[in-house]
Design an enzyme around this catalytic site. Structure first.
Site, PDB file in Angstrom:
ATOM      1  N   ARG A 219       0.826  -1.206   0.000  1.00  0.00           N
ATOM      2  CA  ARG A 219       0.000   0.000   0.000  1.00  0.00           C
ATOM      3  C   ARG A 219       0.866   1.263   0.000  1.00  0.00           C
ATOM      4  O   ARG A 219       0.459   2.316  -0.479  1.00  0.00           O
ATOM      5  CB  ARG A 219      -0.901  -0.024   1.242  1.00  0.00           C
TER       6      ARG A 219
ATOM      7  N   ASP B 199       0.136  23.533  -9.230  1.00  0.00           N
ATOM      8  CA  ASP B 199      -0.319  22.478 -10.140  1.00  0.00           C
ATOM      9  C   ASP B 199       0.291  22.778 -11.505  1.00  0.00           C
ATOM     10  O   ASP B 199      -0.056  23.748 -12.174  1.00  0.00           O
ATOM     11  CB  ASP B 199      -1.858  22.449 -10.214  1.00  0.00           C
TER      12      ASP B 199
ATOM     13  N   TYR C 181      -8.323  24.024 -11.473  1.00  0.00           N
ATOM     14  CA  TYR C 181      -9.031  22.838 -12.000  1.00  0.00           C
ATOM     15  C   TYR C 181     -10.321  22.629 -11.201  1.00  0.00           C
ATOM     16  O   TYR C 181     -10.320  22.682  -9.974  1.00  0.00           O
ATOM     17  CB  TYR C 181      -8.084  21.650 -11.858  1.00  0.00           C
TER      18      TYR C 181
ATOM     19  N   LYS D 191      -2.426  12.768 -17.566  1.00  0.00           N
ATOM     20  CA  LYS D 191      -2.325  13.553 -18.787  1.00  0.00           C
ATOM     21  C   LYS D 191      -1.078  13.115 -19.565  1.00  0.00           C
ATOM     22  O   LYS D 191      -1.050  12.006 -20.062  1.00  0.00           O
ATOM     23  CB  LYS D 191      -2.314  15.042 -18.432  1.00  0.00           C
TER      24      LYS D 191
HETATM   25  C1  LIG Z   1      -6.727  16.492 -14.860  1.00  0.00           C
HETATM   26  C2  LIG Z   1      -6.177  17.461 -13.909  1.00  0.00           C
HETATM   27  C3  LIG Z   1      -6.150  17.200 -12.540  1.00  0.00           C
HETATM   28  C4  LIG Z   1      -6.739  15.932 -11.954  1.00  0.00           C
HETATM   29  O1  LIG Z   1      -6.067  14.821 -12.381  1.00  0.00           O
HETATM   30  P1  LIG Z   1      -6.735  13.352 -12.401  1.00  0.00           P
HETATM   31  O2  LIG Z   1      -5.549  12.489 -12.594  1.00  0.00           O
HETATM   32  O3  LIG Z   1      -7.693  13.331 -13.521  1.00  0.00           O
HETATM   33  O4  LIG Z   1      -7.391  13.169 -11.063  1.00  0.00           O
HETATM   34  C5  LIG Z   1      -5.595  18.141 -11.709  1.00  0.00           C
HETATM   35  N1  LIG Z   1      -5.100  19.292 -12.185  1.00  0.00           N
HETATM   36  C6  LIG Z   1      -5.110  19.585 -13.487  1.00  0.00           C
HETATM   37  C7  LIG Z   1      -4.543  20.876 -13.953  1.00  0.00           C
HETATM   38  C8  LIG Z   1      -5.657  18.691 -14.388  1.00  0.00           C
HETATM   39  O5  LIG Z   1      -5.691  18.994 -15.687  1.00  0.00           O
END
Ligand SMILES: *Cc1c(COP(=O)(O)O)cnc(C)c1O
Length: 390
Positions: A55, A180, A108, A205
């Site tokens: 985990r 982010d 986001y 992404k």
């Molecule tokens: C998609 C995204 C997230 C969330 O990511 P997931 O892996 O889909 O949970 C967070 N921040 C940004 C800028 C994103 O584009």
């Protein structure tokens, strides 16, 4: 090692894997200890070592964490089951009841939901700020401000934030800075270089890159690792074995994919700019994008995601355009090899609602040939115009 070489060399040890080039998929729950002494020496504190329960990690997860930490220019990395769960670990680890969070208005949307629906319930005060605020963020910092959260460029609207100015102001007042940085990937911008204490990436992404996994990443300095690791262990959003394998495989081609996403997106953005249907294009590499000069200063490239605003058209005209696109799919999660095109309405409370009189669309340039993508858009505009006059 330069970044592209690191992407090829990291997270694999062929001599320990019977010569296999790639580290295998490691499905695991249980790790066995060979002696009582080893068993008794498990650290339950803040430390990362040793592995004792899958985990908290397998050798494959460790290897990918170490690779991503190095690529992102930070000493520590934590992988999580999604980008959003990385954000949840970060916010939960750092914020206590009665403390204050400064959150960019262009964040986001799911991060925004966590703040409004969970953090507020737990007694954390949240103030949204204009993403273009820069050093003036000082005026919003209170004695109980614990964290200043940035996302640059902003989701959907692509404002590029002056993270160094924000970080300087936050640090002067003893606040932590999180960024982010999903859009740029560590190849085009590294949060640590801009003064962020903690960087967030949705590996879903570009790091995954093939629309087949969900995973998140936090990277940080030694100062914040113990708190983040403690909360990671307590919440335990552990990524799955297949996801770790696939994300590691995604790393191998990240640099070449990013070059292509960049090149194609720029071509589409320039083409869209001179279309009569389009009012404006929001792409950090174009001068009309808010914060463009900061992008020039702080980033070494641009990725495949940007927005544009069309004139107001009837909904049926938009449907005629989007329903029959050949290569552009309508889907949320971007960063794969496939192109996407979706309409959006940005939720903003602290900065201008610029798209209200037009139709805002977010485009992801995939790895298809740019010429085919332009032809697809051109045919879409034809359907839009035809339907609009009917
Ligand atoms: C998609 C995204 C997230 C969330 O990511 P997931 O892996 O889909 O949970 C967070 N921040 C940004 C800028 C994103 O584009």
């Amino acid at each position: 090692m330069r970044p592209q070489t690191l992407l090829a060399a990291a997270a694999r040890v062929p001599q320990k894997q019977d010569g296999l080039v790639n580290m295998p998929v490691m499905r695991a729950s249980t790790l066995l200890f060979s002696t009582l002494e080893a068993f008794e020496n498990i650290h339950h504190g803040d430390g990362l070592y040793p592995l004792h329960y899958a985990r908290s990690g397998t050798p494959a997860m460790r290897a990918l964490q170490e690779a991503l930490a190095e690529i992102d220019g930070a000493p520590y990395a934590i992988l999580t089951a999604s980008g959003l769960s990385a954000i949840v670990v970060l916010l939960t680890a750092l914020l206590n009841s009665g403390e204050h969070l400064l959150m960019t208005d262009s964040v986001y949307s799911s991060t925004r939901h966590f703040c409004d629906q969970e953090l507020a319930r737990l007694g954390v005060e949240v103030t949204y700020y204009d993403p273009l605020i820069g050093g003036k963020i000082t005026e919003l910092i209170r004695p109980n401000t614990k964290l200043v959260y940035c996302e640059s460029p902003g989701s959907q609207t692509f404002e590029v934030q002056d993270v160094p100015a924000i970080a300087t102001a936050a640090h002067t007042h003893g606040a932590v800075v999180a960024l982010d940085n999903t859009w740029a990937t560590p190849l085009f911008c590294r949060g640590a270089d801009l003064g962020a204490d903690i960087s967030i990436h949705s590996c879903t992404k570009y790091i995954g890159g093939h629309a087949d996994l969900v995973m998140g990443l936090l990277t940080c300095s030694a100062k914040y690792f113990p708190a983040l690791w403690r909360t990671f262990q307590n919440i335990a959003p552990t990524p799955g074995a297949d996801e770790i394998y696939l994300a590691t495989r995604g790393l191998r081609t990240l640099a070449v994919r990013m070059q292509q996403h960049q090149e194609t997106a720029l071509r589409l953005a320039m083409w869209l700019k001179q279309r009569p249907e389009v009012v404006k294009v929001l792409h950090p590499a174009l001068p009309e994008c808010p914060g463009h000069e900061i992008w020039q200063r702080d980033f070494t490239g641009s990725s495949g995601l940007f927005s544009f605003v069309m004139k107001p058209y009837p909904r049926k005209a938009l449907a005629a355009m989007l329903d029959d696109m050949q290569y552009f799919g309508m889907g949320f999660s971007w960063g794969g090899y496939e192109s996407l095109l979706i309409p959006f309405r940005a939720h903003r409370t602290a900065s201008p609602h610029w798209q209200d009189d037009g139709i805002a669309l977010r485009l992801h340039a995939g790895l298809e040939d740019a010429q085919d993508l332009i032809a697809d858009l051109e045919a879409g505009f034809k359907r839009l115009n035809k339907s609009a006059v009917l």
